[in-house]
Every structure is written in C-alpha cells, then in structure tokens.
Write an enzyme that holds these catalytic residues in place. Structure first.
Site, PDB file in Angstrom:
ATOM      1  N   CYS A 131       0.890  -1.152  -0.086  1.00 55.56           N
ATOM      2  CA  CYS A 131      -0.096  -0.005  -0.187  1.00 55.56           C
ATOM      3  C   CYS A 131       0.862   1.117   0.062  1.00 55.56           C
ATOM      4  O   CYS A 131       1.919   1.164   0.119  1.00 55.56           O
ATOM      5  CB  CYS A 131      -1.032   0.097   1.216  1.00 55.56           C
ATOM      6  SG  CYS A 131      -2.185   1.106   1.012  1.00 55.56           S
ATOM      7  N   LYS A 133       1.946   3.692   1.863  1.00 58.97           N
ATOM      8  CA  LYS A 133       3.030   4.442   2.644  1.00 58.97           C
ATOM      9  C   LYS A 133       3.970   3.171   2.981  1.00 58.97           C
ATOM     10  O   LYS A 133       5.077   3.694   3.402  1.00 58.97           O
ATOM     11  CB  LYS A 133       2.371   5.141   4.009  1.00 58.97           C
ATOM     12  CG  LYS A 133       1.353   6.228   3.688  1.00 58.97           C
ATOM     13  CD  LYS A 133       2.107   7.113   2.815  1.00 58.97           C
ATOM     14  CE  LYS A 133       0.727   8.118   2.335  1.00 58.97           C
ATOM     15  NZ  LYS A 133      -0.222   7.468   1.586  1.00 58.97           N
ATOM     16  N   CYS A 203      -4.862  -0.627  -5.151  1.00 60.36           N
ATOM     17  CA  CYS A 203      -5.727   0.005  -6.096  1.00 60.36           C
ATOM     18  C   CYS A 203      -5.194  -0.154  -7.588  1.00 60.36           C
ATOM     19  O   CYS A 203      -4.000   0.287  -7.773  1.00 60.36           O
ATOM     20  CB  CYS A 203      -5.949   1.453  -5.771  1.00 60.36           C
ATOM     21  SG  CYS A 203      -6.569   1.606  -4.052  1.00 60.36           S
ATOM     22  N   SER A 480      -4.370  11.896  -3.171  1.00 55.44           N
ATOM     23  CA  SER A 480      -4.335  10.454  -3.620  1.00 55.44           C
ATOM     24  C   SER A 480      -3.825  10.423  -4.992  1.00 55.44           C
ATOM     25  O   SER A 480      -3.927  11.278  -5.713  1.00 55.44           O
ATOM     26  CB  SER A 480      -5.707   9.953  -3.364  1.00 55.44           C
ATOM     27  OG  SER A 480      -5.492   8.685  -4.184  1.00 55.44           O
TER      28      SER A 480
END
Length: 564
Positions: A131, A133, A203, A480
């Site tokens: 993900c 971070k 994502c 984002s």
C-alpha cells in the site's frame, strides 16, 4: 562490491556477533527455540519484513507472499526470519480524521524495520509492501540499513466490474460526488460500492501504490517486472520466491542499497514515474528516500527531468487503463526498455539482480503488438512530464501539480478559503463551489494537519459534480494518486509555519499556470506581509498523540516531509 571468492568471504558477518563463540550461548539458545539448528548459525540470516494485515485489501495476502520469500531464502542457503510491521489503508482512512495518521505511518514503518533488522543483526532483508506508505517506508529503512536487500511489491488488484465497465476505488469516490449532484441514486451508488474492490491487491490505476512500485523497479531495488504483476497470480508468488534467492546472491556479491540507489537511479525512477503519469506522491516519497542517504535530490530535479520526458501511458486516473492492462501490454519492463532505447534512462546503474538495468532489459519483451496503453515517442499523450513543479509568491519553496489527462492547465479565479478538509467537503456537498473558483484548503500540511492528509474525497466529489477542470484547488496537504482534476498540492511553506497560503482571504485572485510553472496570488509582498503581521499559528491538536511528536519533528513537504 567485489565478487565473493570461495573460502574468502563469510556471508554472515553481521549475524556472527550474536551467534558465534561460547559467550553467545544464551543468544543461540533463544534462537533454537524459534527453529535454528547448528548448521543455521553459519548461514546468513535474512529478515523478511512483512506488511501483512487484515485491515486492507492491499496487504491481506502478503502473509502468503512472505512464505514464498522464506522458501527462496532457504533454497539459496540463508535462514529466513519473518517479522511484521504496520500498514494503514489510505482508501479506508480517506475523508476523515484517520487520514492524519497515514503519512506518519511511513516513518513508523521505516523505523520499525530498521529497529528489528539492526537489533537482530540480519545479514540481509527482503521487504514486502502493498500500500501507499509501506512501500516508501520500506525503502527508507533499506536505505538506512544499507545491507543487501530486495523490495517486493504485493501487486495490483484486478479491476471490478459494474454495468459492463471496469470500476475501482476512485469510481466509488466519484460516485459519491455524482450522488450529491443528483446524477445517480442510492441504488447506483451501492452498485459501484459493492463491485469496485474484488479481492486482494493495491488500487488498480496508476495511483500511488502502482506509481511507487514502478519507481522502485526503475530504481533497481525490485526484480524486473515485479511492479506490474497482479497480486493474485502465480507470477507474483514466483517473484517472491526469486527475491528470497536474490538477496542471498547480493550478500555473496557484497552489493548494498547504496550501490544501487544512486543519483542516476533516482533520475531513472523519476523518468519512469513521469512517463507512466504517476501520482504526485512520487515527489514526496522519492525525496524522503533520498534524504535517508543524504543524496542531493530536490524539486529542481523533477522539474528538469519533467521537461524532457513525455507522458506515454494512458493510465487512470487521468487516462483509460489500469495496471492490469499495462501488464497485458508488456508490463513495466517493456516500458523501461522503450525509455532506455529512447535515451531517457541511465542503463549503467546496478540493480538487485546483480546486473545493470541495461543488462536486465536485454532479455525484456517489447510492447505487445497493437496494444493501446502506451503511446510512442511520436504520439505522446503530452510532450513533457505530467507532474509540474510550481513556484511563486504562494509557494516560494514549491508546489506539485499533476496535469495528466487535462485539457485546461491554466486557471485564474477568486479564492474560496477553507481551514481544513471537512469544511471544504461540506461546502462541495452543499453545491457552494461554482465554476471558476479556486478552492484553497490550508492547515493540512505535515505540521498543520498534522499529517498532511490526502484530499481524494474532496477532489473526487468535484469531479463527480462535473467541476474537475472548471475549478482549481490548491492545498498545503496532498492528494491521493487517484486524484485528477486541476489541483495543486504540497504548497510550501505550509500555513502552519507562516507560509503565504496563511494570508489568503476569500476573493483573492489566484493564478495557476502549469506551462510556466507559476502559482501566485494577486497581492504584493508587502500586502502578504501585512496580513501575516497579526497572524498566529493555530494550536496543533492531538497533544498527547503520536501526531504531536510527528508535528514537532517533520520537515517541509519540499524536503519529503521526513522526521529524521
């Protein structure tokens, strides 16, 4: 970086300090309890840093991937030790107080991997991230440790399907904006909600996770092709197995991250991220990784490279396709090969294969015939990079603008100023923002937030209402990777430290001019200073929280927003 000569080089020099000699009997006794044998004490010990958690689809499968790394390490002659660090899901934390904790998690991930690998004297590390971070967090730790290391990306998610079209997490955020504008009903909103995330993986567009995975591959710190492999495939399992073997070979060769992550390697990472149309977070995270090694990477490097690198990949959020489409079109290796042949990459840099980037790409496939995802140099989506560094009297230290997929990249209009994301979102949902406005969100920077929240809920709502290119938005927070529209983030200095953005008032005329790298307000320096004369920094909330410590330590976004 001398090659190992038979009988000349021990592969467990670091771990010997806790495993060798009679005085280390207590240490060995503890290690026997977790499975070590007499033979293992003479082998290199490899830490496998896993970001597995049940809190996020990006990371829920990483325990299985860590097991494959462990197998590879064992077969190659090392002793693997899996340990965990944390992860925060931006998609779940988005749009509320929880997002304040996302960027600080990057620092904690880096710190925790460094702590474990140094305390247990690991001879090498394989770090697995899935993900936004935890990927830069892993790389920050590997840079500090400077022991042989490989990064593995958990992989991209497969797209969902709703009404015959591909959907993802950004589709859901934009559907919220469509619902607020009366364009769709609750049933349609729910249909997108239940379809968008079909399983494990990060994502699916060229959002921050896929941007960083691609940049890390170009940086030389992950195995070839790993960035574009979907999460739930046998190829990703094979990638993990190979990484376990690769780290032992790096120990044999004496190759460490600082041999790989040179200034030229960072330039390759920037080049690749720009060609793919990557997230604005690429800037923040590459600066942060470089700072761990005191490497002289600055916003000027992004500006310089952006002027010569075309935007080639038609990927979401500004384009049509997802990472799985890029994978079918030939994957990250095919695009890197195209860029190398075009003279845009440094081919002589070392990678975790023990070979140079150019050597790796000799056997790489080209782009799939008739694919439509990646344009050629003769027909780029845009002739220069889609991440633009802006400066001016509103951002003396710089700001970051992403113009991918936009037709309008110059905007002048009146400011509508909000102190925080929540007030902005409420105004959007009440349809108080109109075409021509410049929405200003301040006190969301690294210190002022604290935590530098992403603004996907806000930007997606504007896009959903049809205002994506008719309204500009600037903030000292960030976005984002799924954000698109006419937006500027990372405005520095931030409002909390008396940056000019703190002086803005409703109605001030602001100009965003991406072609000329300008972000300015129609005020003189004297007028800005006069407004700030009576200004006082707001009290930072969360006085007993980790966020208080973060706010005291964190640097400017122009320096990567790091705490060390």
């Amino acid at each position: 970086m001398a090659e190992q000569q038979p009988g000349k080089r021990s592969l467990n020099l670091r771990s010997q300090v806790m495993t060798g000699g009679p005085e280390r009997a207590p240490n060995r006794s503890m290690m026997r309890a977790v499975g070590f044998t007499d033979e293992d004490f003479n082998k290199p010990i490899i830490g496998v840093a896993s970001t597995w958690a049940e809190t996020s689809p990006c990371n829920i499968h990483i325990n299985r991937l860590a097991e494959k790394v462990r197998e590879g390490v064992r077969v190659a002659g090392g002793v693997p030790q899996i340990f965990n660090t944390i992860t925060v899901s931006d998609g779940i934390a988005m749009g509320h107080e929880g997002m304040k904790y996302s960027l600080p998690s990057r620092e904690l991930i880096a710190d925790s991997i460094e702590l474990v690998a140094n305390a247990h004297r690991h001879d090498g590390v394989v770090a697995i991230g899935g993900c936004d971070k935890n990927m830069p967090g892993c790389l920050m730790a590997l840079a500090r440790l400077n022991i042989p290391a490989v990064f593995v990306y958990g992989g991209t998610i497969m797209p969902g399907t709703c009404g015959g079209r591909d959907v993802d997490i950004v589709s859901v955020f934009e559907a919220v904006g469509q619902y607020s504008a009366g364009k769709i009903g609750l049933e349609e909103l729910r249909a997108v909600e239940v379809s968008a995330i079909p399983g494990a993986g990060a994502c699916g567009g060229m959002y921050t996770a896929n941007t960083m995975a691609s940049a890390i591959e170009a940086l030389g710190m992950s195995l070839p092709g790993g960035a574009s492999m979907p999460a739930v495939t046998s190829r990703k399992s094979d990638d993990c197995y190979a990484a376990g073997q690769a780290v032992v070979r790096l120990i044999e060769k004496g190759i460490t991250p600082r041999d790989i992550m040179t200034k030229e390697a960072f330039e390759n990472a920037i080049t690749f991220g720009l060609a793919l149309g990557g997230s604005t977070n690429l800037v923040l995270h590459l600066l942060a990784i470089a700072r761990q090694m005191a490497l002289p990477l600055t916003l000027d490097d992004f500006d310089r490279i952006g002027r010569r690198v075309p935007h080639l990949a038609d990927l979401k959020p500004g384009g049509q396709f997802a990472m799985t489409d890029l994978d079918r079109a030939g994957g990250t290796q095919a695009v890197l090969k195209l860029l190398l042949e075009g003279g845009l990459l440094h081919g002589n840099v070392m990678t975790v294969t023990g070979k140079t980037l150019a050597e790796n790409l000799e056997s790489a496939p080209g782009l799939t015939p008739n694919q439509k995802v990646v344009h050629g140099f003769d027909n780029p989506l845009f002739p220069t990079g889609p991440l633009v560094i802006l400066r001016g009297n509103l951002a003396p230290e710089g700001a970051v603008c992403k113009i991918a997929g936009l037709t309008k990249i110059v905007h002048t209009g009146p400011a509508k100023v909000f102190n925080g994301e929540e007030a902005t979102f409420d105004a959007i949902m009440k349809n108080e923002i109109v075409a021509g406005d410049v929405v200003v969100i301040r006190y969301e920077g690294p210190k002022g937030g604290p935590g530098m929240r992403e603004m996907l809920a806000v930007t997606a709502a504007l896009v959903g209402q049809g205002l994506g290119e008719d309204v500009a938005l600037i903030t000292d927070g960030r976005f984002s990777g799924g954000t698109h529209g006419l937006v500027v983030g990372h405005v520095a200095p931030e409002a909390q430290v008396r940056g000019p953005i703190a002086a803005l008032r409703n109605g001030d005329i602001i100009t965003l001019d991406a072609p000329n790298n300008i972000l300015k307000v129609d005020l003189t320096a004297e007028e800005i200073e006069a407004r700030l004369a009576d200004w006082q920094a707001p009290e930072i909330p969360h006085s007993t929280s980790v966020l208080s410590k973060y706010a005291k330590l964190v640097t400017s976004a122009a320096e990567g927003a790091i705490t060390i």
